[in-house]
Write a protein that holds these residues in place. Structure first.
Motif, PDB file in Angstrom:
ATOM      1  N   ARG A  73      -2.801   0.272  -3.732  1.00  0.00           N
ATOM      2  CA  ARG A  73      -2.119   1.008  -4.801  1.00  0.00           C
ATOM      3  C   ARG A  73      -2.921   0.990  -6.098  1.00  0.00           C
ATOM      4  O   ARG A  73      -2.854   1.927  -6.888  1.00  0.00           O
ATOM      5  CB  ARG A  73      -0.729   0.424  -5.046  1.00  0.00           C
ATOM      6  CG  ARG A  73       0.224   0.665  -3.902  1.00  0.00           C
ATOM      7  CD  ARG A  73       1.615   0.097  -4.215  1.00  0.00           C
ATOM      8  NE  ARG A  73       2.431   0.039  -3.039  1.00  0.00           N
ATOM      9  CZ  ARG A  73       3.141   1.039  -2.555  1.00  0.00           C
ATOM     10  NH1 ARG A  73       3.115   2.203  -3.166  1.00  0.00           N
ATOM     11  NH2 ARG A  73       3.862   0.891  -1.473  1.00  0.00           N
ATOM     12  N   THR A  74      -3.691  -0.067  -6.295  1.00  0.00           N
ATOM     13  CA  THR A  74      -4.522  -0.195  -7.499  1.00  0.00           C
ATOM     14  C   THR A  74      -5.757   0.691  -7.430  1.00  0.00           C
ATOM     15  O   THR A  74      -6.479   0.809  -8.416  1.00  0.00           O
ATOM     16  CB  THR A  74      -4.988  -1.650  -7.671  1.00  0.00           C
ATOM     17  OG1 THR A  74      -5.806  -2.001  -6.541  1.00  0.00           O
ATOM     18  CG2 THR A  74      -3.822  -2.606  -7.801  1.00  0.00           C
ATOM     19  N   GLY A  75      -6.024   1.264  -6.262  1.00  0.00           N
ATOM     20  CA  GLY A  75      -7.225   2.063  -6.058  1.00  0.00           C
ATOM     21  C   GLY A  75      -8.371   1.260  -5.483  1.00  0.00           C
ATOM     22  O   GLY A  75      -9.421   1.808  -5.155  1.00  0.00           O
ATOM     23  N   GLU A  76      -8.186  -0.057  -5.340  1.00  0.00           N
ATOM     24  CA  GLU A  76      -9.228  -0.921  -4.786  1.00  0.00           C
ATOM     25  C   GLU A  76      -9.464  -0.578  -3.313  1.00  0.00           C
ATOM     26  O   GLU A  76      -8.526  -0.532  -2.526  1.00  0.00           O
ATOM     27  CB  GLU A  76      -8.818  -2.387  -4.916  1.00  0.00           C
ATOM     28  CG  GLU A  76      -9.833  -3.348  -4.351  1.00  0.00           C
ATOM     29  CD  GLU A  76      -9.361  -4.796  -4.386  1.00  0.00           C
ATOM     30  OE1 GLU A  76     -10.085  -5.633  -3.828  1.00  0.00           O
ATOM     31  OE2 GLU A  76      -8.282  -5.086  -4.935  1.00  0.00           O
ATOM     32  N   PRO A  77     -10.728  -0.340  -2.934  1.00  0.00           N
ATOM     33  CA  PRO A  77     -11.023  -0.014  -1.532  1.00  0.00           C
ATOM     34  C   PRO A  77     -11.004  -1.255  -0.647  1.00  0.00           C
ATOM     35  O   PRO A  77     -11.378  -2.347  -1.081  1.00  0.00           O
ATOM     36  CB  PRO A  77     -12.434   0.578  -1.604  1.00  0.00           C
ATOM     37  CG  PRO A  77     -13.046  -0.042  -2.815  1.00  0.00           C
ATOM     38  CD  PRO A  77     -11.917  -0.279  -3.788  1.00  0.00           C
ATOM     39  N   VAL A  78     -10.542  -1.067   0.594  1.00  0.00           N
ATOM     40  CA  VAL A  78     -10.556  -2.123   1.607  1.00  0.00           C
ATOM     41  C   VAL A  78     -11.170  -1.503   2.861  1.00  0.00           C
ATOM     42  O   VAL A  78     -10.667  -0.504   3.372  1.00  0.00           O
ATOM     43  CB  VAL A  78      -9.132  -2.649   1.918  1.00  0.00           C
ATOM     44  CG1 VAL A  78      -9.186  -3.718   3.002  1.00  0.00           C
ATOM     45  CG2 VAL A  78      -8.454  -3.161   0.664  1.00  0.00           C
ATOM     46  N   THR A  79     -12.260  -2.101   3.335  1.00  0.00           N
ATOM     47  CA  THR A  79     -12.973  -1.553   4.493  1.00  0.00           C
ATOM     48  C   THR A  79     -12.770  -2.441   5.711  1.00  0.00           C
ATOM     49  O   THR A  79     -12.884  -3.664   5.615  1.00  0.00           O
ATOM     50  CB  THR A  79     -14.466  -1.395   4.175  1.00  0.00           C
ATOM     51  OG1 THR A  79     -14.605  -0.547   3.030  1.00  0.00           O
ATOM     52  CG2 THR A  79     -15.220  -0.784   5.352  1.00  0.00           C
TER      53      THR A  79
END
Length: 143
Positions: A24-30
């Motif tokens: 939700r914060t825009g932080e990417p998770v790969t």
């Protein structure tokens, strides 16, 4: 890998792809995931509803995908592709992706199912491969 930009076919031909979803914060998770081509031009994989991937996809369908190894390290010379994800839990697309994953990955599907039952996923009560994610790749080539 074809010369130039990575294509949907390059992605689908590989064994793994690095899937980037967004908090939700825009932080990417790969995360590395298996990948198969879908007859309608998308690519797909299976996962568990309630996994981090599905939780992030529930609030944003935006994804970035790129060919990778089993640890999610992107393939040298490949390019990232923007896409839109859709989660399905039944129907023709679910059946198609499930069958193609079983055909492409064979005995590994049985092994990962067993590991999922005894590992953290099973302890959290998550079902194995109960959700298919379909990804439409944005066409970056000029018309």
């Amino acid at each position: 890998m074809s010369s130039g930009a990575t294509t949907r076919d390059d992605l689908a031909a590989g064994k793994y792809m690095a899937l980037t979803t967004f908090r939700r914060t825009g932080e990417p998770v790969t995360s590395p995931v298996w990948v198969v081509p879908v007859d309608d031009g998308r690519v797909g994989f299976w996962t568990s509803m309630g996994s981090g991937k599905t939780k992030r996809l529930a609030h944003t369908a935006r994804v970035v995908v790129q060919p990778s190894d089993a640890r999610g390290r992107v393939t040298a010379g490949s390019t990232a592709l923007e896409g839109t994800a859709e989660m399905v839990r039944s129907g023709a697309a679910f059946d198609e992706v499930s069958a193609k994953v079983r055909a492409k990955y064979g005995v590994m599907t049985t092994i990962t199912k067993l590991l999922a039952k005894v590992g953290p996923q099973g302890r959290k009560g998550l079902s194995y491969a109960d959700t298919v994610v379909l990804i439409s790749i944005e066409d970056a080539t000029p018309a």
